[in-house]
Motif scaffolding. Structure first.
Motif, short mmCIF file in Angstrom:
data_model
loop_
_atom_site.label_atom_id
_atom_site.label_comp_id
_atom_site.label_asym_id
_atom_site.label_seq_id
_atom_site.Cartn_x
_atom_site.Cartn_y
_atom_site.Cartn_z
N THR A 83 12.86 -6.97 1.37
CA THR A 83 12.02 -7.52 0.31
C THR A 83 11.27 -6.37 -0.37
O THR A 83 10.57 -5.60 0.29
CB THR A 83 11.00 -8.51 0.88
OG1 THR A 83 10.30 -7.87 1.95
CG2 THR A 83 11.71 -9.74 1.44
N ILE A 84 11.44 -6.26 -1.69
CA ILE A 84 10.82 -5.16 -2.44
C ILE A 84 9.67 -5.70 -3.28
O ILE A 84 9.80 -6.75 -3.93
CB ILE A 84 11.85 -4.48 -3.37
CG1 ILE A 84 13.09 -4.06 -2.57
CG2 ILE A 84 11.24 -3.27 -4.08
CD1 ILE A 84 14.27 -3.66 -3.45
N ASN A 85 8.57 -5.00 -3.24
CA ASN A 85 7.36 -5.39 -3.98
C ASN A 85 7.51 -5.01 -5.45
O ASN A 85 7.49 -3.83 -5.79
CB ASN A 85 6.17 -4.67 -3.33
CG ASN A 85 4.85 -5.02 -3.98
OD1 ASN A 85 4.81 -5.60 -5.07
ND2 ASN A 85 3.76 -4.67 -3.32
N PRO A 86 7.61 -6.01 -6.35
CA PRO A 86 7.83 -5.69 -7.77
C PRO A 86 6.58 -5.16 -8.45
O PRO A 86 6.65 -4.75 -9.61
CB PRO A 86 8.26 -7.03 -8.37
CG PRO A 86 7.73 -8.07 -7.46
CD PRO A 86 7.61 -7.46 -6.10
N LEU A 87 5.44 -5.17 -7.75
CA LEU A 87 4.21 -4.67 -8.36
C LEU A 87 4.05 -3.17 -8.18
O LEU A 87 3.11 -2.58 -8.71
CB LEU A 87 3.00 -5.40 -7.75
CG LEU A 87 3.03 -6.93 -7.87
CD1 LEU A 87 1.80 -7.53 -7.21
CD2 LEU A 87 3.12 -7.34 -9.32
N LEU A 88 4.94 -2.55 -7.46
CA LEU A 88 4.82 -1.12 -7.21
C LEU A 88 5.18 -0.33 -8.47
O LEU A 88 5.94 -0.80 -9.30
CB LEU A 88 5.75 -0.70 -6.07
CG LEU A 88 5.40 -1.19 -4.67
CD1 LEU A 88 6.48 -0.77 -3.69
CD2 LEU A 88 4.05 -0.62 -4.22
N PRO A 89 4.64 0.89 -8.56
CA PRO A 89 5.05 1.75 -9.68
C PRO A 89 6.54 2.12 -9.54
O PRO A 89 7.09 2.12 -8.44
CB PRO A 89 4.16 2.98 -9.54
CG PRO A 89 3.61 2.94 -8.15
CD PRO A 89 3.61 1.50 -7.73
N ASP A 90 7.17 2.42 -10.67
CA ASP A 90 8.61 2.71 -10.68
C ASP A 90 9.03 3.75 -9.64
O ASP A 90 10.06 3.60 -8.97
CB ASP A 90 9.04 3.21 -12.07
CG ASP A 90 9.21 2.04 -13.04
OD1 ASP A 90 8.94 0.89 -12.63
OD2 ASP A 90 9.60 2.29 -14.19
N GLU A 91 8.19 4.80 -9.50
CA GLU A 91 8.64 5.87 -8.60
C GLU A 91 8.66 5.40 -7.15
O GLU A 91 9.48 5.86 -6.37
CB GLU A 91 7.79 7.15 -8.76
CG GLU A 91 6.29 6.98 -8.54
CD GLU A 91 5.55 6.62 -9.83
OE1 GLU A 91 6.18 6.02 -10.73
OE2 GLU A 91 4.35 6.91 -9.93
N HIS A 92 7.80 4.46 -6.79
CA HIS A 92 7.86 3.89 -5.44
C HIS A 92 9.10 3.01 -5.28
O HIS A 92 9.77 3.04 -4.26
CB HIS A 92 6.60 3.06 -5.15
CG HIS A 92 5.45 3.91 -4.70
ND1 HIS A 92 4.32 3.40 -4.11
CD2 HIS A 92 5.26 5.26 -4.74
CE1 HIS A 92 3.49 4.39 -3.83
NE2 HIS A 92 4.03 5.51 -4.20
N ILE A 93 9.40 2.22 -6.31
CA ILE A 93 10.58 1.35 -6.25
C ILE A 93 11.84 2.21 -6.11
O ILE A 93 12.71 1.94 -5.29
CB ILE A 93 10.64 0.45 -7.51
CG1 ILE A 93 9.47 -0.54 -7.48
CG2 ILE A 93 11.98 -0.29 -7.59
CD1 ILE A 93 9.26 -1.28 -8.78
N GLN A 94 11.89 3.27 -6.91
CA GLN A 94 13.05 4.16 -6.83
C GLN A 94 13.17 4.78 -5.44
O GLN A 94 14.24 4.83 -4.83
CB GLN A 94 12.94 5.26 -7.89
CG GLN A 94 13.16 4.74 -9.30
CD GLN A 94 12.41 5.54 -10.36
OE1 GLN A 94 11.65 6.46 -10.03
NE2 GLN A 94 12.62 5.18 -11.63
N TYR A 95 12.03 5.25 -4.92
CA TYR A 95 12.05 5.86 -3.59
C TYR A 95 12.53 4.85 -2.54
O TYR A 95 13.37 5.16 -1.68
CB TYR A 95 10.66 6.39 -3.23
CG TYR A 95 10.58 6.82 -1.79
CD1 TYR A 95 11.13 8.04 -1.39
CD2 TYR A 95 10.02 6.00 -0.82
CE1 TYR A 95 11.10 8.43 -0.06
CE2 TYR A 95 9.98 6.38 0.50
CZ TYR A 95 10.52 7.59 0.88
OH TYR A 95 10.50 7.97 2.20
N ILE A 96 11.99 3.65 -2.62
CA ILE A 96 12.28 2.62 -1.61
C ILE A 96 13.75 2.20 -1.64
O ILE A 96 14.41 2.10 -0.62
CB ILE A 96 11.34 1.41 -1.84
CG1 ILE A 96 9.94 1.74 -1.31
CG2 ILE A 96 11.88 0.16 -1.16
CD1 ILE A 96 8.90 0.68 -1.63
N VAL A 97 14.28 1.96 -2.84
CA VAL A 97 15.69 1.54 -2.96
C VAL A 97 16.61 2.65 -2.47
O VAL A 97 17.60 2.40 -1.76
CB VAL A 97 16.02 1.15 -4.42
CG1 VAL A 97 17.52 0.97 -4.61
CG2 VAL A 97 15.27 -0.12 -4.80
N SER A 98 16.25 3.86 -2.80
CA SER A 98 17.08 5.00 -2.41
C SER A 98 16.99 5.23 -0.90
O SER A 98 17.98 5.53 -0.23
CB SER A 98 16.62 6.22 -3.20
OG SER A 98 16.77 7.38 -2.45
#
Lengths: 550, 550
Positions: free
Chosen positions: A89-104
């Motif tokens: 489960t990914i938090n959509p409220l995170l800044p883009d760079e966190h989302i990118q880091y997490i998915v990667s």
């Protein structure tokens, strides 16, 4: 070797489908209320599982979600781990760079994404395609796919034509079933994996009387996001208990929550204090029927006493619970001990405002700076260490964090707590914010709360500043009110703190600032304060000799 | 590999000791009431653990108990498994040859024995010393040792001088913690081992709303013997919930139970129907204050409807539960579904009289003679198969039984059941007693109950007799009342059965006997009936052609 069959989520879904086929799973959507029952839910979840298997997943692959709270998201809760894949489960409220880091970091292979959140995810994915290179497809949680650059398919097409029965595999209990990243106020987000066994254990534990038990006459509405530690595990425990589910959908307003409570006869709901502050304001101004509501679970940050009183006055029991991503999450629940049922109301409120009693099945200890366990006297404090079957013993791919943050099988929570004679745990400070002075600890949080209560103070932050003799000394940063006399304010606050705390707790200096800097999630950014004000001259020579702790 | 810390019993004791040091553990003894609190209980249990370790045990050795329900016995519940040894509760009501077999099979190294039961154990041990050759010592549950030929030491001497703290080891969760033998109505008793994880799982599961939840305001009195599947696990769950314990001691009479309920404010008690029949008689004739009592748990055999009514009339909820040694034991609880709360009372009684709803966390299926799953319609029946984290997957040292009694990870319970539309499981017969006729099953138990309800019948047993064409046909053995006309009774009963059952269910013959033979535990001894009456001539040619099932 003797033993029973593995602890997995499957029997919870099977039982709900078998015993409660007509009990509802309700979702608020942009298009209105969507209703399923457990029979349909189980069929749709089986279709999802078949689709996942047909797409080639089910052997430990990580499949992400980027969604609000709704029944399709809930379908992934059983559907993804049930195949043997791992639900991230990914938090959509995170800044883009966190989302990118997490998915990667997670190497997600598929991401389920809400239509309304697709632009945000698309932005993150197209800005740094490399971080998304493992993602083979995006499943949009709708009937059709809007225009997008991503390789996307609609959820309803994805599961359509799949059989409504699925031969759920026998999974080992240490199979990874979930993954959630800590919010990461400092440093990179850290992934916490949940095995089938951890989710099973947490479900069972919160179903016990001193957890958040849900029965077949309950209607559970998790307002806490499903991207945040499985909405505190409530979708699983509601299923285990045969309760009705109500999902409030995308960004519910207080009016939406009030309407759902009234129309769906919600008995238990759960969320962070901000949500309930909003609802309180709405209730004050509107005629809301709360008669179905029995319990309101508050977590994420402390429940103010006024909030407990407000709901008590309306016959709704506010239950304060504590947890972390690492504890899956419920670690303590501040339910009232039966031997306090005759205590005066203020005493009860004091207990219920604390983080709570340890959940059955877990163990904790509180360790001071010398490595000693502190007594349960409500005064001494130290760092909370916690362990148990649903408390993680490692971070995902972070060996260096594993060395720092675990000890003797305990997770070092980073929360500095006291424990009173009745066993109620109270967070006193965050470990990184506590001020170490003369071999003792001073709670920055307590000083801040005390200072903010002063009439002349709008905001206050207290940090530790390095000190040659005392190791650290407290420095207070004050945002005064417009009416405050800045000349005399420091002396006034010094006297004021002395009324409630020992001399050596009194900040050595009170510095006036315009605003306390905040992090992206709205918390005090003490790190930047420390970077700016960690100047010995601000405290040097200001502490009297008799101010040392005994 | 991710995961939490192992599931063991230790945190339950630790939590009770930490949060509820003053809550009591009360025992009725020959010398009166003995009171401890959790603080003292934990200290004494630590002393016991130290003594066990000093005696050289704690690495998987099996230590037996031969005791009634009291607090010293309860001390072994946490004290023995907590060291890493295995607690083997032995049923002192068994015949000597079973006790000898069990001790020899388990290779017990130490046996804790009640003073009042010492003669019985001594008799078994001295009659066949070889079967007891692994037993190094007997610990008599008292202050001093009576005259005995056995190498015995008093429990109080055994634990005296030991430290009141014990460094409980970190145990793996698949460590064997308990052992109990099935009562073995046929064949040798079979041992069922309980791992730490199985006991943890069972504890958590019965603490859920649809189990037998115990909270810190509960007072639990297990009348079910502690030698019988850990007194249904209640000593563990009461500790997990922080409840007060009340142990009724050696052979309590109804008056003793009534007194304990009144004086100790018992809220929940549990036992077999015979116990409650005795209490009912006592209540009818004496003024008993049941105001504290909220729930009365009945298991072991079916709860008669009249018993449920009796306690309902007195505001005590009778809860019928089902389980087996192999299921640790609770597998189903007949609590009322919330959607039946408005049903008429008779419907509710019908549901509550059944064995119950499957406990959350378990799975079951019902398999007919053709290997097919039967629908949940309250009529079709088959053998109950059950699996889950606290259901054993093997017998102790019995590979041949393991092959017979497990399938697809399910335990084949040997109970033939139907399941109604609401999911309530009802035992229709034992698998070995069910009559297989023309490819369908006939319940001997249902026919017996129907026959016993007839005015002219005192006792009735129905067995299957081999039949060339139909495989088996039912034969009824009738003990008529003194007033019955034996000449016409057969025809009368034939018509009577036809009123409620299809033709092919009607027994082919009704044989008058003086008494139904019973086993040592008072159950119908159908095996001896079958041995005596399995004569085709008794049924041959008596079944009409149109009596075949469709």
């Amino acid at each position: 070797m003797p033993g029973g069959s593995p602890q997995t989520l499957r029997p919870f879904l099977w039982r709900a489908e078998t015993l409660y086929p007509d009990t509802e799973v309700v979702s608020r959507t942009h298009e209105g209320i969507v209703r399923h029952d457990y029979a349909e839910y189980a069929e749709r979840t089986a279709q999802l599982a078949n689709a996942i298997e047909e797409a080639g997943y089910g052997d430990g692959e990580r499949l992400g979600t980027f969604c609000w709270n709704h029944s399709r998201h809930f379908e992934t809760y059983f559907g993804v781990p049930g195949t043997g894949a791992q639900l991230h489960t990914i938090n959509p409220l995170l800044p883009d760079e966190h989302i990118q880091y997490i998915v990667s970091d997670a190497q997600d292979e598929l991401i389920f994404v809400d239509e309304s959140l697709l632009p945000k995810l698309e932005g993150a994915a197209t800005a740094d395609p490399e971080s998304f290179e493992t993602v083979e497809q995006f499943i949009v949680m709708s009937d059709s796919v809007p225009e997008t650059e991503l390789d996307a398919v609609a959820y309803e097409s994805f599961i359509a034509d799949q059989p409504t029965e699925y031969d759920w595999p026998e999974l080992e209990e240490d199979r990874a079933a979930g993954l959630c990243y800590t919010s990461g106020t400092t440093g990179r987000p850290k992934g916490v994996e949940y095995t089938q066994q951890m989710l099973w254990s947490h479900t069972m534990a919160i179903q016990s009387p001193q957890g958040i038990p849900l029965d077949d006459d309950d209607v559970m509405m998790p307002v806490v996001p499903m991207f945040h530690v499985n909405a505190w595990g409530l979708p699983f425990s509601a299923t285990a208990g045969g309760a009705k589910h109500v999902y409030p959908g995308p960004q519910p307003e207080p009016a939406d929550l009030a309407k759902l409570i009234e129309e769906e006869d919600v008995t238990v709901t759960a969320g962070v204090p901000t949500v309930w502050l909003g609802l309180m304001e709405y209730i004050k101004e509107n005629d809301v029927d709360l008669s179905s509501l029995e319990r309101l679970i508050v977590g994420g940050s402390a429940a103010p006493e006024a909030m407990i009183r407000f709901f008590d006055d309306r016959d709704v029991e506010l239950v304060h619970a504590w947890g972390m991503t690492e504890t899956a999450p419920v670690g303590a629940v501040a339910s009232l001990r039966s031997d306090l049922e005759d205590a005066d109301y203020q005493t009860q409120l004091d207990k219920r405002s604390k983080q709570g009693l340890i959940t059955p099945g877990l163990e904790f200890r509180v360790i001071d700076d010398n490595g000693d366990e502190v007594p349960h006297n409500g005064e001494d404090f130290g760092e909370l260490h916690i362990r148990g079957p649903w408390v993680t013993t490692e971070y995902f791919k972070r060996p260096e964090a594993n060395e720092q943050e675990f000890e003797d099988g305990y997770l070092k929570t980073g929360d500095v707590v006291s424990v009173d004679e009745d066993g109620y745990i109270k967070i006193v400070d965050r470990a990184k914010d506590v001020i170490k002075s003369g071999g003792e600890w001073i709670s920055s949080l307590e000083l801040e709360n005390e200072l903010i209560a002063h009439d002349d103070v709008n905001e206050a932050a207290v940090i530790g500043v390095p000190h040659e003799r005392w190791q650290e000394r407290p420095l207070a940063m004050i945002v005064p009110t417009a009416d405050a006399d800045e000349e005399t304010l420091g002396d006034e606050l010094r006297e004021y703190i002395l009324e409630s705390y020992p001399k050596w707790w009194v900040p050595d200096n009170f510095v006036t600032i315009d605003e306390v800097p905040k992090t992206a999630t709205g918390k005090f950014d003490k790190k930047s304060l420390r970077d700016e004000y960690a100047d010995e001259s601000l405290v040097e020579g200001r502490v009297p000799d008799d101010a040392a702790p005994e």
